[in-house]
Design an enzyme around this catalytic site. Structure first.
Site, PDB file in Angstrom:
ATOM      1  N   PRO A   2       0.811  -1.211   0.000  1.00  0.00           N
ATOM      2  CA  PRO A   2       0.000   0.000   0.000  1.00  0.00           C
ATOM      3  C   PRO A   2       0.850   1.269   0.000  1.00  0.00           C
ATOM      4  CG  PRO A   2      -0.804  -1.535   1.634  1.00  0.00           C
ATOM      5  CD  PRO A   2       0.511  -2.053   1.162  1.00  0.00           C
ATOM      6  N   GLU A   3       0.708   2.051  -1.046  1.00  0.00           N
ATOM      7  CA  GLU A   3       1.304   3.374  -1.102  1.00  0.00           C
ATOM      8  C   GLU A   3       0.150   4.370  -1.032  1.00  0.00           C
ATOM      9  OE1 GLU A   3       4.146   3.700  -4.323  1.00  0.00           O
ATOM     10  OE2 GLU A   3       4.608   1.572  -4.235  1.00  0.00           O
ATOM     11  N   ARG A 110       1.890  -9.868   7.369  1.00  0.00           N
ATOM     12  CA  ARG A 110       3.328  -9.735   7.593  1.00  0.00           C
ATOM     13  C   ARG A 110       3.671  -8.815   8.751  1.00  0.00           C
ATOM     14  NH1 ARG A 110       5.632  -9.199   1.610  1.00  0.00           N
ATOM     15  NH2 ARG A 110       7.589  -9.360   2.696  1.00  0.00           N
TER      16      ARG A 110
END
Length: 283
Positions: A2-3, A110
């Site tokens: 995600p940016e 993660r």
DNA sequence: AACACCGCCTGAGCGC
DNA sequence: TGCGCTCAGGCGGTGT
């Protein structure tokens, strides 16, 4: 991955579900993904959602009380709304908020992401103070100021959230391609016109990606559990060795700033020459 | 002070 | 079929 566009997509998709919604309760499954107070009230239990703010890649849920819950999605984080809890809980769900019409879920396999609880808006300003200006609206002067004197490569500089908030590996490569600037150029040695071109390219690429709902490579989903549609439109990212969408020569791939970097040696460089713009099916 | 680099973490993809 | 390996990368901490 995600940016900025992915986080903005989450923000927009969650707004209809969250704005004004009272938070009945919260279940924190993993304490270690949280920084700050884990008190239910700090996690907005008993509060109501007043606003959703984004700065760079971070999302802040502002309570009516003024309390703030910051969400970092990291690499694999998801923040989504579901009307019904599933029969068996999905793996890697770390926090669940109960709302009148369903649940807000934070999931992060993660665990590069996490939650931060803050007491008020002033603390949020402080929390966000290390971040540079938001990349979606970066202007030429602000970018030029950030790059001035820097000896890093422009690729590494664009990934620095203190310089510019929101650009990650995907959109750095895409913006450099659109601006026709080679990623290994020294950040501080870009000409004024090139900095303007780059600022415009960043705004353009990010706005297009936001409009498409972000890029889903593998696991990005927005607040409604929907993938983004921008991955198929990447001109260079993930396309090392494949033909440049503009000139058809093979795209080059290397590592810059510890990140895989893809660019077109013909269209983007090598020393800031501006090659002819071929007609292109992508932008 | 600016910048480089490590390590955290899991799942996908690959070769054998 | 399954195992072990590599890779992906945002970002805080540490080293130069």
């Amino acid at each position: 991955m995600p940016e900025l566009p992915e986080v903005e997509s989450v923000r927009r998709s969650l707004e209809p579900h969250l704005l004004g919604a009272p938070v009945a309760s919260v279940r924190l499954i993993r304490r270690d993904i949280l920084t700050g107070s884990a008190a239910p009230a700090a996690l907005l239990a008993g509060d109501a959602v007043a606003r959703l703010h984004r700065r760079g890649k971070q999302l802040a849920i502002i309570g009516a009380s003024g309390r703030v819950l910051v969400v970092h999605l990291g690499m694999s984080g998801q923040l989504f709304f579901r009307a019904q809890p599933p029969a068996a809980e999905v793996a890697h769900v770390h926090a669940v908020w109960k709302l009148p019409r369903g649940q807000l879920v934070f999931r992060d396999p993660r665990r590069f992401g996490g939650l931060v609880t803050l007491p008020n808006g002033r603390a949020l300003d402080e929390h966000w103070s290390p971040l540079g200006p938001d990349a979606l609206s970066i202007d030429d002067a602000a970018l030029a100021a950030g790059l001035a004197g820097s000896r890093r490569t422009i690729k590494a500089a664009l990934l620095d959230q203190a310089l510019l908030a929101g650009v990650g590996n995907i959109y750095a490569d895409e913006a450099l391609f659109l601006a026709r600037i080679a990623p290994q150029r020294s950040a501080g040695r870009l000409k004024t016109a090139e900095v303007s071109q780059l600022a415009a390219a960043i705004r353009t690429i990010l706005a297009q990606a936001v409009a498409a709902g972000g890029s889903t490579l593998r696991d990005f989903l927005n607040g409604d559990g929907q993938p983004g549609g921008y991955a198929g439109r990447h001109a260079v990212y993930g396309r090392g060795g494949l033909p440049c969408p503009s000139c058809r020569r093979p795209l080059r791939q290397t590592v810059l700033g510890q990140r895989t970097t893809v660019w077109c040696a013909a269209c983007q460089g090598p020393r800031g020459k501006v090659p002819p713009i071929h007609n292109s099916s992508t932008v």
